[in-house]
Enzyme design. Sequence first.
Site, PDB file in Angstrom:
ATOM      1  N   ARG A   3      44.780  32.458  -2.255  1.00  0.00           N
ATOM      2  CA  ARG A   3      44.888  33.369  -3.420  1.00  0.00           C
ATOM      3  C   ARG A   3      43.803  34.448  -3.436  1.00  0.00           C
ATOM      4  O   ARG A   3      43.497  35.009  -4.481  1.00  0.00           O
ATOM      5  CB  ARG A   3      44.868  32.591  -4.737  1.00  0.00           C
ATOM      6  CG  ARG A   3      46.001  31.625  -4.879  1.00  0.00           C
ATOM      7  CD  ARG A   3      46.229  31.279  -6.341  1.00  0.00           C
ATOM      8  NE  ARG A   3      47.273  30.296  -6.473  1.00  0.00           N
ATOM      9  CZ  ARG A   3      47.073  28.982  -6.518  1.00  0.00           C
ATOM     10  NH1 ARG A   3      45.846  28.509  -6.450  1.00  0.00           N
ATOM     11  NH2 ARG A   3      48.085  28.174  -6.640  1.00  0.00           N
TER      12      ARG A   3
ATOM     13  N   LYS B  65      45.517  49.287  -1.594  1.00  0.00           N
ATOM     14  CA  LYS B  65      46.947  49.069  -1.325  1.00  0.00           C
ATOM     15  C   LYS B  65      47.068  48.281  -0.027  1.00  0.00           C
ATOM     16  O   LYS B  65      46.528  48.693   1.005  1.00  0.00           O
ATOM     17  CB  LYS B  65      47.694  50.388  -1.183  1.00  0.00           C
ATOM     18  CG  LYS B  65      48.145  50.983  -2.501  1.00  0.00           C
ATOM     19  CD  LYS B  65      49.098  52.130  -2.260  1.00  0.00           C
ATOM     20  CE  LYS B  65      49.591  52.712  -3.569  1.00  0.00           C
ATOM     21  NZ  LYS B  65      50.420  53.909  -3.364  1.00  0.00           N
TER      22      LYS B  65
ATOM     23  N   GLU C 115      47.143  63.344   5.551  1.00  0.00           N
ATOM     24  CA  GLU C 115      46.533  62.885   4.292  1.00  0.00           C
ATOM     25  C   GLU C 115      45.489  63.890   3.786  1.00  0.00           C
ATOM     26  O   GLU C 115      45.357  64.097   2.574  1.00  0.00           O
ATOM     27  CB  GLU C 115      45.912  61.493   4.457  1.00  0.00           C
ATOM     28  CG  GLU C 115      46.909  60.397   4.847  1.00  0.00           C
ATOM     29  CD  GLU C 115      47.983  60.106   3.794  1.00  0.00           C
ATOM     30  OE1 GLU C 115      47.875  60.595   2.657  1.00  0.00           O
ATOM     31  OE2 GLU C 115      48.943  59.384   4.123  1.00  0.00           O
TER      32      GLU C 115
ATOM     33  N   LYS D 227      39.942  60.256  -4.223  1.00  0.00           N
ATOM     34  CA  LYS D 227      40.791  59.065  -4.343  1.00  0.00           C
ATOM     35  C   LYS D 227      40.156  58.017  -5.250  1.00  0.00           C
ATOM     36  O   LYS D 227      40.841  57.392  -6.069  1.00  0.00           O
ATOM     37  CB  LYS D 227      41.071  58.463  -2.963  1.00  0.00           C
ATOM     38  CG  LYS D 227      41.976  57.251  -3.052  1.00  0.00           C
ATOM     39  CD  LYS D 227      42.588  56.860  -1.746  1.00  0.00           C
ATOM     40  CE  LYS D 227      43.667  55.806  -1.974  1.00  0.00           C
ATOM     41  NZ  LYS D 227      44.331  55.433  -0.737  1.00  0.00           N
TER      42      LYS D 227
ATOM     43  N   GLU E 207      49.056  52.339 -10.053  1.00  0.00           N
ATOM     44  CA  GLU E 207      50.007  53.433  -9.871  1.00  0.00           C
ATOM     45  C   GLU E 207      51.070  53.516 -10.979  1.00  0.00           C
ATOM     46  O   GLU E 207      52.272  53.538 -10.724  1.00  0.00           O
ATOM     47  CB  GLU E 207      50.684  53.309  -8.493  1.00  0.00           C
ATOM     48  CG  GLU E 207      51.281  54.625  -8.031  1.00  0.00           C
ATOM     49  CD  GLU E 207      51.765  54.587  -6.586  1.00  0.00           C
ATOM     50  OE1 GLU E 207      50.937  54.357  -5.688  1.00  0.00           O
ATOM     51  OE2 GLU E 207      52.953  54.788  -6.376  1.00  0.00           O
TER      52      GLU E 207
ATOM     53  N   ARG F 204      47.920  57.864 -10.161  1.00  0.00           N
ATOM     54  CA  ARG F 204      47.910  57.494  -8.733  1.00  0.00           C
ATOM     55  C   ARG F 204      49.177  57.947  -8.008  1.00  0.00           C
ATOM     56  O   ARG F 204      49.194  58.058  -6.791  1.00  0.00           O
ATOM     57  CB  ARG F 204      47.679  55.987  -8.559  1.00  0.00           C
ATOM     58  CG  ARG F 204      47.417  55.624  -7.108  1.00  0.00           C
ATOM     59  CD  ARG F 204      46.858  54.231  -6.902  1.00  0.00           C
ATOM     60  NE  ARG F 204      46.578  54.004  -5.499  1.00  0.00           N
ATOM     61  CZ  ARG F 204      45.912  52.972  -5.019  1.00  0.00           C
ATOM     62  NH1 ARG F 204      45.437  52.063  -5.847  1.00  0.00           N
ATOM     63  NH2 ARG F 204      45.703  52.829  -3.718  1.00  0.00           N
TER      64      ARG F 204
ATOM     65  N   ASN G  92      51.006  60.283  -3.678  1.00  0.00           N
ATOM     66  CA  ASN G  92      52.240  60.209  -2.885  1.00  0.00           C
ATOM     67  C   ASN G  92      52.842  61.577  -2.614  1.00  0.00           C
ATOM     68  O   ASN G  92      53.991  61.668  -2.169  1.00  0.00           O
ATOM     69  CB  ASN G  92      53.279  59.339  -3.606  1.00  0.00           C
ATOM     70  CG  ASN G  92      52.802  57.913  -3.748  1.00  0.00           C
ATOM     71  OD1 ASN G  92      52.178  57.372  -2.838  1.00  0.00           O
ATOM     72  ND2 ASN G  92      53.058  57.309  -4.900  1.00  0.00           N
TER      73      ASN G  92
ATOM     74  N   HIS H 105      55.082  62.125   0.351  1.00  0.00           N
ATOM     75  CA  HIS H 105      55.338  60.815   0.961  1.00  0.00           C
ATOM     76  C   HIS H 105      56.786  60.341   0.831  1.00  0.00           C
ATOM     77  O   HIS H 105      57.242  59.567   1.664  1.00  0.00           O
ATOM     78  CB  HIS H 105      54.399  59.759   0.371  1.00  0.00           C
ATOM     79  CG  HIS H 105      53.029  59.789   0.981  1.00  0.00           C
ATOM     80  ND1 HIS H 105      52.221  60.906   0.923  1.00  0.00           N
ATOM     81  CD2 HIS H 105      52.318  58.858   1.676  1.00  0.00           C
ATOM     82  CE1 HIS H 105      51.076  60.643   1.552  1.00  0.00           C
ATOM     83  NE2 HIS H 105      51.123  59.416   2.006  1.00  0.00           N
TER      84      HIS H 105
ATOM     85  N   HIS I 288      57.971  59.447   4.354  1.00  0.00           N
ATOM     86  CA  HIS I 288      58.361  58.103   4.807  1.00  0.00           C
ATOM     87  C   HIS I 288      59.765  58.128   5.369  1.00  0.00           C
ATOM     88  O   HIS I 288      60.062  57.486   6.381  1.00  0.00           O
ATOM     89  CB  HIS I 288      58.323  57.107   3.637  1.00  0.00           C
ATOM     90  CG  HIS I 288      56.940  56.623   3.311  1.00  0.00           C
ATOM     91  ND1 HIS I 288      56.649  55.930   2.164  1.00  0.00           N
ATOM     92  CD2 HIS I 288      55.768  56.736   3.983  1.00  0.00           C
ATOM     93  CE1 HIS I 288      55.357  55.635   2.144  1.00  0.00           C
ATOM     94  NE2 HIS I 288      54.795  56.114   3.237  1.00  0.00           N
TER      95      HIS I 288
ATOM     96  N   HIS J   5      53.045  58.362  10.689  1.00  0.00           N
ATOM     97  CA  HIS J   5      52.976  58.512   9.233  1.00  0.00           C
ATOM     98  C   HIS J   5      52.420  59.885   8.837  1.00  0.00           C
ATOM     99  O   HIS J   5      53.007  60.595   8.020  1.00  0.00           O
ATOM    100  CB  HIS J   5      52.109  57.404   8.644  1.00  0.00           C
ATOM    101  CG  HIS J   5      51.919  57.522   7.171  1.00  0.00           C
ATOM    102  ND1 HIS J   5      52.953  57.347   6.277  1.00  0.00           N
ATOM    103  CD2 HIS J   5      50.824  57.833   6.422  1.00  0.00           C
ATOM    104  CE1 HIS J   5      52.502  57.537   5.052  1.00  0.00           C
ATOM    105  NE2 HIS J   5      51.213  57.829   5.114  1.00  0.00           N
TER     106      HIS J   5
END
Length: 351
Positions: free
Chosen positions: A114, A136, A178, A217, A227, A231, A235, A238, A242, A252
Amino acid sequence: MQTITLKAPSMESQIHIGTEAITARLPVLTAGQKNFVVTDSNVRALYSAWFEKYFSDARIFVLPAGEENKNFSELQAILNEMARAGMHRTSRVFAVGGGVVGDIAGLAAALFMRGVSCVQIPTSLLAQVDSSVGGKTAVDLGGVKNVVGAFYQPCEVLVSSEFLKTLPPREIKCGLGEIVKYAALNAEIFDELERNTGKFDDLDFWASLTGLCIRHKARVVEADEKENGERKSLNVGHTTGHAIELASGLSHGEGVLFGMRIETKIAIEQGVCNRVYGERLLALIDKALAVAPQSVPDFSQIGEAAENARADKKNADDGKIRMAVAKDKGAWTMLDLPFAEYKNCLIKYVK
Ligand code: GLY
């Protein structure tokens, strides 16, 4: 060494930038507990002496290099190896590699017992300016990127530009995807890029922007770790990026550059992006795309790419394609388009 503190609601992370991030922090972080390293076959081969120096007592899991290995079976293999190595709650995971390694190792750290402590040591430009920061973690599933994952903050991120020296030019270009995204969100980074278009082939220039991107960031993640709002801005480019990445086999970062180009054109056409500013952003995107040019990607599967965008996890349940797009200097907004309209735009603007 520059240190940025990211105070996320779930946990505080320290991000250390500079060669001392490794030489000063790594000996401290590896002392006093069992350590488990996840890296990939490329990084392991390039840095064998480095691993020997810092991780001679650690168990090292070597993932075959490549996005296709960011999957459930490799995640399970990592977790099995952690159990076999006798890792427990007080053990620490070190992710040494690019975005794939950071994502899958971060998820393994989040899941094992955990949650065990995780240190990110990003070795690619893309991972240094973006993916290693903010917690993330994920693996891909059923052809959809990052669909199974967790928000799980690393305790520290060690960013050293020394690792960038062995990156092939196409890998540098991936990081530009990015960085140009941050330029679309942050006026200071936008100005830096516009002032230095003559340095787009200069690795030292890109490395000098790392702190600015991470600082941007960190502030966004502090405000919206999970998000739900701000946040989503991270993206930009993106959704389409993607989709293109999956359909064309581009990396990417390259997918994000093409995605940002298409989404900025859509945003201008829809009247949500200031045209004059949008043209300036498009010029930066084209300049970045011209770094380490590859043969023109095969976009014959662009219809398939539109289907990929349909499966994107950022969409709501109304069947519309949802994109974070640039609006004006330092400003962004969400733009939703019905699927058929989005598909037409994709076909129109991919060229
Ligand atoms: N790479 C986007 C984010 O971390 O939110």
